[in-house]
Design a protein around this motif. Structure first.
Motif, mmCIF file in Angstrom:
data_model
loop_
_atom_site.group_PDB
_atom_site.id
_atom_site.type_symbol
_atom_site.label_atom_id
_atom_site.label_comp_id
_atom_site.label_asym_id
_atom_site.label_seq_id
_atom_site.Cartn_x
_atom_site.Cartn_y
_atom_site.Cartn_z
ATOM 1 N N PHE A 128 0.845 -1.191 0.000
ATOM 2 C CA PHE A 128 0.000 0.000 0.000
ATOM 3 C C PHE A 128 0.880 1.240 0.000
ATOM 4 O O PHE A 128 1.947 1.257 0.582
ATOM 5 C CB PHE A 128 -0.887 0.030 1.249
ATOM 6 C CG PHE A 128 -1.873 -1.090 1.307
ATOM 7 C CD1 PHE A 128 -3.073 -1.005 0.639
ATOM 8 C CD2 PHE A 128 -1.595 -2.247 2.023
ATOM 9 C CE1 PHE A 128 -3.992 -2.041 0.685
ATOM 10 C CE2 PHE A 128 -2.501 -3.284 2.079
ATOM 11 C CZ PHE A 128 -3.694 -3.185 1.408
ATOM 12 N N GLU A 129 0.384 2.277 -0.648
ATOM 13 C CA GLU A 129 1.068 3.563 -0.675
ATOM 14 C C GLU A 129 0.058 4.605 -0.214
ATOM 15 O O GLU A 129 -1.081 4.628 -0.676
ATOM 16 C CB GLU A 129 1.523 3.851 -2.104
ATOM 17 C CG GLU A 129 2.308 5.119 -2.271
ATOM 18 C CD GLU A 129 2.785 5.271 -3.700
ATOM 19 O OE1 GLU A 129 2.613 6.374 -4.241
ATOM 20 O OE2 GLU A 129 3.310 4.304 -4.270
ATOM 21 N N LEU A 130 0.463 5.452 0.717
ATOM 22 C CA LEU A 130 -0.404 6.523 1.205
ATOM 23 C C LEU A 130 0.056 7.842 0.621
ATOM 24 O O LEU A 130 1.233 8.183 0.705
ATOM 25 C CB LEU A 130 -0.379 6.594 2.730
ATOM 26 C CG LEU A 130 -0.862 5.357 3.469
ATOM 27 C CD1 LEU A 130 -0.809 5.591 4.970
ATOM 28 C CD2 LEU A 130 -2.254 4.973 3.051
ATOM 29 N N VAL A 131 -0.862 8.583 0.009
ATOM 30 C CA VAL A 131 -0.570 9.899 -0.552
ATOM 31 C C VAL A 131 -1.271 10.918 0.334
ATOM 32 O O VAL A 131 -2.500 11.028 0.305
ATOM 33 C CB VAL A 131 -1.059 10.006 -2.013
ATOM 34 C CG1 VAL A 131 -0.792 11.389 -2.563
ATOM 35 C CG2 VAL A 131 -0.408 8.939 -2.874
ATOM 36 N N HIS A 132 -0.491 11.643 1.135
ATOM 37 C CA HIS A 132 -1.076 12.585 2.087
ATOM 38 C C HIS A 132 -1.346 13.950 1.469
ATOM 39 O O HIS A 132 -2.164 14.701 1.981
ATOM 40 C CB HIS A 132 -0.176 12.727 3.316
ATOM 41 C CG HIS A 132 -0.149 11.481 4.143
ATOM 42 N ND1 HIS A 132 -1.157 11.158 5.011
ATOM 43 C CD2 HIS A 132 0.734 10.464 4.197
ATOM 44 C CE1 HIS A 132 -0.889 10.008 5.581
ATOM 45 N NE2 HIS A 132 0.253 9.560 5.106
#
Length: 166
Positions: A128-132
């Motif tokens: 998973f990749e989180l883009v804040h």
């Protein structure tokens, strides 16, 4: 043979490093489990069949930004939206954005930072990749939503992550 004080210091350093590594692995496993639960619950709440490529998590204080609302309305239907706010606000936003909006409170407890921010959680294979920085990310995507889930928007970041995993 090293003096006794150095042996003890090396042993202590090794034990501390092992404890740190085990704690990191435990927290990473918990985070992956929470993200899988987020994807499953958000997809069910939005009526999306299968696994979505991304889930948008929006905080109540950011939900009134007009540009963000326009981009959310234009995002693919396969991207479930989860609102961290009251139920009545989720109903209003669902009508305004023209799509189902799930509530963060309906998801499993815990999560810490996963509950506190406005971000896009993107599934890329098994990770998973989180883009804040959600607004600039969605503005950059524009109408080219197909690239999400296939390849990272930052080849340099993927290369660096690959070096770390080796």
């Amino acid at each position: 043979m090293l003096p006794c004080g150095i042996d003890a210091a090396l042993l202590l350093a090794g034990v501390c490093a092992a404890a740190g590594w085990l704690t990191y692995r435990r927290l990473a496993k918990r985070r992956r489990r929470l993200l899988r639960e987020l994807f499953t619950a958000a997809a069910a709440a939005a009526g999306v069949c299968g696994d979505p490529a991304a889930v948008l998590v929006i905080q109540a204080n950011r939900s009134s930004e007009p540009e963000l609302g326009r981009l959310i309305a234009a995002a693919p239907r396969s991207w479930p939206v989860v609102l961290a706010g009251p139920g009545w606000l989720a109903e209003l936003k669902s009508a305004a954005w023209g799509r189902p909006v799930g509530l963060m409170s309906s998801l499993s407890p815990g999560g810490g930072a996963l509950r506190d921010g406005t971000y896009a959680a993107i599934r890329r294979g098994g990770r998973f990749e989180l883009v804040h920085e959600l607004l600039p990310y969605m503005q950059r995507l524009g109408r080219d939503w197909s690239q999400v889930g296939d390849e990272s928007p930052s080849a340099d970041a993927d290369e660096a992550a690959g070096r770390l995993l080796q």
